[in-house]
Design an enzyme around this catalytic site. Structure first.
Site, PDB file in Angstrom:
ATOM      1  N   TYR A  58     -14.736  -2.935  10.724  1.00 28.41           N
ATOM      2  CA  TYR A  58     -13.365  -2.402  10.589  1.00 28.41           C
ATOM      3  C   TYR A  58     -12.600  -2.640  11.898  1.00 28.41           C
ATOM      4  O   TYR A  58     -11.449  -3.093  11.887  1.00 28.41           O
ATOM      5  CB  TYR A  58     -13.389  -0.913  10.227  1.00 28.41           C
ATOM      6  CG  TYR A  58     -12.008  -0.313  10.148  1.00 28.41           C
ATOM      7  CD1 TYR A  58     -11.124  -0.687   9.131  1.00 28.41           C
ATOM      8  CD2 TYR A  58     -11.555   0.613  11.098  1.00 28.41           C
ATOM      9  CE1 TYR A  58      -9.832  -0.153   9.063  1.00 28.41           C
ATOM     10  CE2 TYR A  58     -10.275   1.157  11.034  1.00 28.41           C
ATOM     11  CZ  TYR A  58      -9.423   0.767  10.020  1.00 28.41           C
ATOM     12  OH  TYR A  58      -8.143   1.283   9.955  1.00 28.41           O
ATOM     13  N   GLY A  99       0.829  -1.217   0.000  1.00 30.71           N
ATOM     14  CA  GLY A  99       0.000   0.000   0.000  1.00 30.71           C
ATOM     15  C   GLY A  99       0.852   1.250   0.000  1.00 30.71           C
ATOM     16  O   GLY A  99       0.622   2.171   0.795  1.00 30.71           O
ATOM     17  N   ALA A 100       1.824   1.293  -0.942  1.00 32.66           N
ATOM     18  CA  ALA A 100       2.753   2.433  -0.975  1.00 32.66           C
ATOM     19  C   ALA A 100       2.281   3.533  -1.911  1.00 32.66           C
ATOM     20  O   ALA A 100       2.986   4.517  -2.107  1.00 32.66           O
ATOM     21  CB  ALA A 100       4.147   1.950  -1.389  1.00 32.66           C
TER      22      ALA A 100
END
Ligand code: NDP
Ligand code: 8X3
Length: 252
Positions: A153, A9-10
């Protein structure tokens, strides 16, 4: 010493800031995400700005085979991963369980829990073989508390909390470090994703106080990976000064 750092997730937010921080310090990066064009632009700009080696790998952490293939595709020069930053993750929707959208639930569970497991399963044997490595999981205050309409979540981030402890226990005999970083509100694309592109709702999350910035988290991630070999930070909660708990904020 130059390290090889894999960040999931860069392409934005905390993952991008971690990439920049480690590049600035001269480390080699393996950057991952789904948005290929953005990932390649980031890789090119970090290479140019900091003169470091950067490899980009495009895959969805929910696709088990794609994750395995990506890690298997690493050449000998890249497979000695010193730091794995399990950052890819998201919240989708804000709703009670009785009214929740099961597709949203699956996206969160598949990304935040199963995705983190798939990449860890692929990378950990490489670390175990070398008897060294550091796994940094990006958890959340949502993994420490539960707030209204955030049950699923929060459950995924509680799972990250448990998995961090599990990986620590399972790898302690192999010289591996394992850390969870659990932030409060950080201003990134997170709320745009949660509210499915509703900018007004997303912006409101960060109004009336100064949230954390992704660079703040990157500094802390860098700090925990730069400690002497005998020191492991297991768990670290980091909040904006104006946020005392998941739901208590001081807003002007
Ligand atoms: P962003 O939305 O800015 O970044 C999320 C990153 O995750 C993107 O690079 C995205 O890349 C990647 N990602 C999402 N889904 C997938 C997928 N299925 N496969 C591969 N990559 C994926 O949000 P943040 O930077 O805020 O979030 C990073 C982490 O921090 C998450 O785990 C989040 O839960 C956690 N966190 C965030 C907080 C906040 O307030 N912002 C607070 C506490 C924790 P792409 O879309 O290109 O695939
Ligand atoms: C992101 C922070 O409080 O929106 O994990 O869940 S919160």
């Amino acid at each position: 010493m130059k390290k090889t750092v894999l960040i999931t997730g860069a392409t934005s937010g905390i993952g991008y800031s971690c990439a920049e921080k480690f590049a600035e310090q001269g480390h080699r990066l393996i950057l991952t995400g789904r948005r290929e064009e953005r990932l390649n632009e980031i890789a090119t700009s970090l290479k140019e700005k900091y003169g470091v080696d950067v490899l980009s790998l495009v895959f969805d952490v929910r696709q088990k085979e794609a994750v395995e293939l990506a890690v298997q595709s690493l050449s000998d020069t890249w497979s000695d991963i010193d730091v794995l930053i399990n950052n890819a993750g998201l919240a989708v929707g804000l709703s009670t369980i009785q009214e929740g959208d099961t597709d949203d639930w699956e996206r969160m569970i598949d990304t935040n829990v199963k995705g983190l497991l798939y990449i860890s399963r692929a990378v950990l044997p490489l670390m175990v073989k070398r008897k060294k490595g550091h796994v940094v999981n990006i958890g959340s205050i949502a993994g420490k508390e539960v707030y209204p309409n955030g049950g699923v979540y929060c459950a995924t981030k509680h799972a990250v909390d448990a998995l961090t402890k599990g990986i620590r226990i399972d790898t302690v005999h192999h010289g591996i470090k394992v850390t969870q970083i659990a932030p409060g509100a950080v201003e990134t694309e997170f709320s745009m994703v949660r509210f499915k592109g509703d900018k007004e709702k997303a912006d409101a999350v960060y109004k009336g106080y100064e949230p954390l910035h992704p660079e703040n988290i990157a500094d802390v991630v860098y700090f925990v990976t730069d400690l002497p070999s005998n020191v492991n930070i297991n768990d670290l909660v980091i909040m904006p000064t104006a946020q005392a708990s998941a739901t208590v904020f001081h807003k002007e």
